[in-house]
Scaffold this active site. Sequence first.
Site, PDB file in Angstrom:
ATOM      1  N   PRO A 135       2.265 -48.829 -17.822  1.00 36.93           N
ATOM      2  CA  PRO A 135       3.979 -48.355 -17.716  1.00 36.93           C
ATOM      3  C   PRO A 135       4.450 -48.162 -16.554  1.00 36.93           C
ATOM      4  O   PRO A 135       5.370 -48.848 -16.061  1.00 36.93           O
ATOM      5  CB  PRO A 135       4.046 -47.110 -18.841  1.00 36.93           C
ATOM      6  N   TYR A 136       3.571 -47.414 -15.708  1.00 33.26           N
ATOM      7  CA  TYR A 136       3.955 -47.050 -14.311  1.00 33.26           C
ATOM      8  C   TYR A 136       3.752 -48.385 -13.351  1.00 33.26           C
ATOM      9  O   TYR A 136       4.943 -48.540 -12.581  1.00 33.26           O
ATOM     10  CB  TYR A 136       3.166 -45.962 -13.879  1.00 33.26           C
ATOM     11  N   VAL A 137       2.796 -49.043 -13.559  1.00 32.45           N
ATOM     12  CA  VAL A 137       2.497 -50.075 -12.930  1.00 32.45           C
ATOM     13  C   VAL A 137       3.621 -51.453 -13.208  1.00 32.45           C
ATOM     14  O   VAL A 137       4.236 -52.144 -11.925  1.00 32.45           O
ATOM     15  CB  VAL A 137       0.881 -50.803 -13.036  1.00 32.45           C
ATOM     16  N   LYS A 159       7.016 -50.468 -11.455  1.00 29.35           N
ATOM     17  CA  LYS A 159       6.766 -50.253 -10.008  1.00 29.35           C
ATOM     18  C   LYS A 159       6.634 -52.027  -9.382  1.00 29.35           C
ATOM     19  O   LYS A 159       6.958 -52.166  -8.487  1.00 29.35           O
ATOM     20  CB  LYS A 159       5.771 -49.469  -9.461  1.00 29.35           C
TER      21      LYS A 159
END
Length: 261
Positions: A154-156, A159
Amino acid sequence: MDGMPDKVAIVTGASSGIGRATALALADEGMRVALAARNVDALQEMAQTIRALGRDALVAPTDVTLQDQVERLVTETLARWKRVDILVANAGAYIRCPIPDLTVAEMERSMAVNFYGALYAVLAVLPHMLSQRSGHLVLVSTMDAKKGLPLDAPYVAAKFALAGFGEVLRQELYGSGVHATTVFPGRVDTPMIGELRVPWISAKISPEAVARAIVRAISRCQPEVIVPFQARALFYLNTLSPRLGDWIARAFHLQGWDMGC
């Protein structure tokens, strides 16, 4: 730093970590700073610290996932100082989950903070910067956007989206007088990953180290910044061979260890 005094900066996620360190670094260079985050008490403390340096600060409580609040942040800054010279879109949340357990809602939550929060800020401030033919947009991404790591989907994803947006933004702004920099820090010692234990090879660096890199990037109009050296080395190795990059991630357990999902 030549040209910094009396300029105006907006920093999102300014209540702690990289945002706090960057706001202080910019104030130390003589800038007036609009401080944006949800934690009002932390922002008030930050403002007092900046004013003690003899600089001016604006406390602007803001939830970057809400476009109207981000637009209000820019409007209040312009009303106060009549200009915006630098935007540091830094607010973020470390949202991780194994892909088999991932829900669309979790991905949307990550995109709301880590991508749309920055997008709203850029779109709100860009018309003003273009009209004054000067300004600098700093998008704080992560080394995860150069080499994605297990559990961080989710973060990757968010970003990576921010990094791609920054790549196009920088090129479209060429010749306009407005510059754009994307920053890719490795692991940073902030509350956001306070519960994450990392291997020695990706030891957490200080928020102040990232803040110094951001100030340097602004002064030099650098298109991208990757810190620290280990992160740059991983980027080059992964570019040379993604299979080698995958092996390094597995061998050194670069995703770290925590009690999350």
